[in-house]
Design an enzyme around this catalytic site. Structure first.
Site, short mmCIF file in Angstrom:
data_model
loop_
_atom_site.label_atom_id
_atom_site.label_comp_id
_atom_site.label_asym_id
_atom_site.label_seq_id
_atom_site.Cartn_x
_atom_site.Cartn_y
_atom_site.Cartn_z
N CYS A 16 0.87 -1.18 0.00
CA CYS A 16 0.00 0.00 0.00
C CYS A 16 0.90 1.23 0.00
O CYS A 16 2.12 1.09 -0.08
CB CYS A 16 -1.00 0.00 1.16
N CYS A 90 -1.53 1.34 -4.21
CA CYS A 90 -0.20 1.90 -4.41
C CYS A 90 -0.04 2.46 -5.82
O CYS A 90 1.01 2.96 -6.18
CB CYS A 90 0.90 0.89 -4.12
N CYS A 94 4.03 0.02 -8.17
CA CYS A 94 4.40 -1.38 -8.00
C CYS A 94 4.89 -1.96 -9.33
O CYS A 94 4.15 -1.96 -10.31
CB CYS A 94 3.20 -2.17 -7.48
#
Length: 142
Positions: A16, A90, A94
């Site tokens: 996150c 996120c 990522c």
């Protein structure tokens, strides 16, 4: 008689933004519910200085202590070392690598919220983690 070879254990990375609430609660549940069967990691795209106190309190209510955890920065190495990458807001931070199982779980961010608001987020995360454990436990062998 030689011991039977064991299948490598699955590994999960929860990501996150701040690695202070959602991903820490998910990692706490997975470690608690799966024990040593599944390797657990968590990270954040912009890690906070400390774990969200309301997340710590909410997890303590269900017998899981995440108070000693510390937010960690997301790295490509952590993604490479994981079979499952579970993102929770996120965004594009990522890295997407081939051969990984990606899931995007949508939960409200507990940052700045009180315990009463964090409890339903915690409970929804637990349900998703239980489903993930079942998915991992019932996946076909490679």
């Amino acid at each position: 008689m030689p011991p039977e070879p064991t299948a490598p254990r699955a590994s999960v990375l929860f990501v996150c933004v701040h690695n202070a609430g959602r991903s820490q609660m998910a990692a706490g549940f997975l470690a608690h519910l799966a024990g040593d069967r599944i390797e657990v990691r968590s990270a954040g795209s912009l890690p906070a200085d400390q774990i969200n106190p309301a997340a710590v309190a909410a997890m303590r209510e269900v017998g899981i202590d995440i108070a000693a955890e510390r937010p960690r920065a997301l790295t490509t190495d952590a993604v490479e070392a994981s079979d499952y990458v579970i993102t929770m807001g996120c965004g594009d931070a990522c890295p997407v690598l081939p051969g990984k199982h990606y899931r995007d779980w949508q939960f409200d961010d507990p940052a700045g919220r009180g315990l009463d608001a964090v409890r339903p987020i915690r409970d929804a995360i637990r349900t998703r983690v239980e489903d993930l454990i079942h998915e991992i436990d019932t996946r076909p062998a490679p």
